[in-house]
Design a protein around this motif. Structure first.
Motif, PDB file in Angstrom:
ATOM      1  N   THR A 229      -8.750  -2.168  12.671  1.00 52.24           N
ATOM      2  CA  THR A 229      -8.895  -1.460  12.355  1.00 52.24           C
ATOM      3  C   THR A 229      -9.564   0.273  13.357  1.00 52.24           C
ATOM      4  O   THR A 229     -10.111  -0.359  13.797  1.00 52.24           O
TER       5      THR A 229
ATOM      6  N   ASN B 287       2.018  -4.430  12.094  1.00 56.34           N
ATOM      7  CA  ASN B 287       1.152  -3.867  10.888  1.00 56.34           C
ATOM      8  C   ASN B 287       1.325  -2.783  10.702  1.00 56.34           C
ATOM      9  O   ASN B 287       1.542  -1.750  11.596  1.00 56.34           O
TER      10      ASN B 287
ATOM     11  N   TYR C 134       0.538   1.530   9.001  1.00 45.68           N
ATOM     12  CA  TYR C 134      -0.532   1.903   8.156  1.00 45.68           C
ATOM     13  C   TYR C 134      -0.761   2.897   7.554  1.00 45.68           C
ATOM     14  O   TYR C 134       0.256   3.810   8.318  1.00 45.68           O
TER      15      TYR C 134
ATOM     16  N   PHE D 234      -3.334   2.941   3.775  1.00 40.89           N
ATOM     17  CA  PHE D 234      -3.623   1.848   2.957  1.00 40.89           C
ATOM     18  C   PHE D 234      -3.130   0.684   4.641  1.00 40.89           C
ATOM     19  O   PHE D 234      -3.053   1.308   5.640  1.00 40.89           O
ATOM     20  N   TYR D 235      -3.022  -0.058   4.611  1.00 44.55           N
ATOM     21  CA  TYR D 235      -2.403  -1.087   5.931  1.00 44.55           C
ATOM     22  C   TYR D 235      -1.667  -2.290   5.213  1.00 44.55           C
ATOM     23  O   TYR D 235      -1.819  -3.021   4.297  1.00 44.55           O
ATOM     24  N   SER D 236      -0.834  -2.907   6.014  1.00 44.70           N
ATOM     25  CA  SER D 236      -0.094  -3.897   6.063  1.00 44.70           C
ATOM     26  C   SER D 236       0.470  -4.930   7.000  1.00 44.70           C
ATOM     27  O   SER D 236       0.824  -4.048   8.207  1.00 44.70           O
TER      28      SER D 236
ATOM     29  N   GLN E  34       2.501  -7.202   1.455  1.00 45.41           N
ATOM     30  CA  GLN E  34       0.912  -6.979   1.439  1.00 45.41           C
ATOM     31  C   GLN E  34       1.125  -6.173   2.359  1.00 45.41           C
ATOM     32  O   GLN E  34       0.591  -5.380   2.789  1.00 45.41           O
ATOM     33  N   ILE E  35      -0.309  -5.920   0.970  1.00 46.09           N
ATOM     34  CA  ILE E  35      -0.905  -4.089   1.073  1.00 46.09           C
ATOM     35  C   ILE E  35      -2.303  -4.618   1.209  1.00 46.09           C
ATOM     36  O   ILE E  35      -2.573  -5.092  -0.297  1.00 46.09           O
ATOM     37  N   SER E  36      -3.420  -3.227   1.830  1.00 41.52           N
ATOM     38  CA  SER E  36      -4.236  -3.335   1.326  1.00 41.52           C
ATOM     39  C   SER E  36      -4.586  -1.925   1.044  1.00 41.52           C
ATOM     40  O   SER E  36      -3.758  -1.041   2.076  1.00 41.52           O
ATOM     41  N   SER E  37      -6.108  -1.843   0.624  1.00 40.79           N
ATOM     42  CA  SER E  37      -6.090   0.105   0.782  1.00 40.79           C
ATOM     43  C   SER E  37      -7.037   0.271   0.970  1.00 40.79           C
ATOM     44  O   SER E  37      -8.366  -0.881   0.472  1.00 40.79           O
ATOM     45  N   GLU E  38      -7.506   1.124   1.304  1.00 39.50           N
ATOM     46  CA  GLU E  38      -9.794   1.369   2.318  1.00 39.50           C
ATOM     47  C   GLU E  38      -9.828   2.135   1.001  1.00 39.50           C
ATOM     48  O   GLU E  38     -11.460   2.198   0.811  1.00 39.50           O
TER      49      GLU E  38
ATOM     50  N   SER F 131      -0.409   4.945  -3.883  1.00 39.76           N
ATOM     51  CA  SER F 131      -0.431   2.907  -3.632  1.00 39.76           C
ATOM     52  C   SER F 131       0.693   3.114  -2.614  1.00 39.76           C
ATOM     53  O   SER F 131       1.426   4.223  -2.234  1.00 39.76           O
TER      54      SER F 131
END
Lengths: 118, 110
Positions: free
Chosen positions: A105, B32, B34, B48-50, B55-59, B65
């Motif tokens: 991060t 990875n 972003y 977002f990152y993957s 596999q997606i994550s939202s900040e 989306s």
């Protein structure tokens, strides 16, 4: 709190002078501190980076100074040139998971607009 | 080293229209990835990152989306754009600690 504070917001330096940009962080878990250079309309480019076990790193005219106890680090641009005029971002990061499979991060400072006058 | 490609470079879209921005990576496998947004002139906000396909994550909660249909492809989408979605969108790929950025897409919502 994952915050990186960067100063100054803008900086004007004469050609040949030294540009100094400062950053401070709060999270002691950060283990890598990159600096990015961004020209207008372009993506940021990695400029130089340092780890907390090193107090200084120099690459050409660019030097990072790192003070772990004060949780501060700075970028020095020696012999500043008009071509160095750009926005500079400091960042701090730590690795989640393993080195090969985790993700990092990046927490960015808000940026410093540097203008080097001819 | 990896190279990040983004397109389009610029885009002007009316409010309420859909959005699809594409990012592809070459020079590495299983990166990875972003998505960042940069407001006029300044800081970068991670959207977002993957860490892998699907596999997606939202900040941050938002109107956008992201999807990752292939290992080296990362897509940013919206069903209905808002004026506040205007900005400079950056895709980045990660090699260990370093993140490398693409050239960006300038989105203007009118």
């Amino acid at each position: 709190q994952q915050q990186v504070k960067q100063s100054p917001q803008s900086l004007i330096v004469q050609k040949g002078g030294i540009s100094i940009i400062n950053c401070a962080y709060e999270n002691t878990a950060f283990d890598y501190f990159p600096w990015y250079q961004q020209f207008p309309g372009k993506g940021p480019a990695l400029l130089i980076a340092i780890r907390p076990d090193v107090s200084e790193k120099k690459e050409g005219r660019f030097t990072i100074s790192f003070n772990k106890s004060a949780k501060q680090f700075s970028l020095h641009i020696m012999d500043s040139q008009p071509g160095d005029s750009a926005t500079y971002f400091c960042a701090a990061t730590f690795q989640w998971g393993s080195v090969n499979s985790g993700y990092s991060t990046l927490t960015f400072g808000k940026g410093t607009m540097l203008l080097v006058s001819p | 080293s990896q190279t990040i490609h983004q397109w389009p470079a610029t885009l002007v879209q009316p409010v309420g229209s859909p959005l699809s921005l594409e990012c592809t990576v070459e020079g590495t496998s299983n990166p990875n990835l972003y998505w960042y947004r940069q407001a006029a002139g300044r800081g970068l906000q991670l959207l977002f990152y993957s860490v892998g396909i699907g596999q997606i994550s939202s900040e941050v909660p938002q109107n956008l989306s992201a999807s990752r249909p292939q290992d080296r492809q990362f897509i940013l989408s919206s069903k209905k754009l808002l004026l506040s979605d205007s900005g400079f969108y950056l895709c980045a790929g990660q090699t260990v600690h370093e993140q490398y950025f693409g050239p960006g897409t300038r989105l203007t919502v009118t």
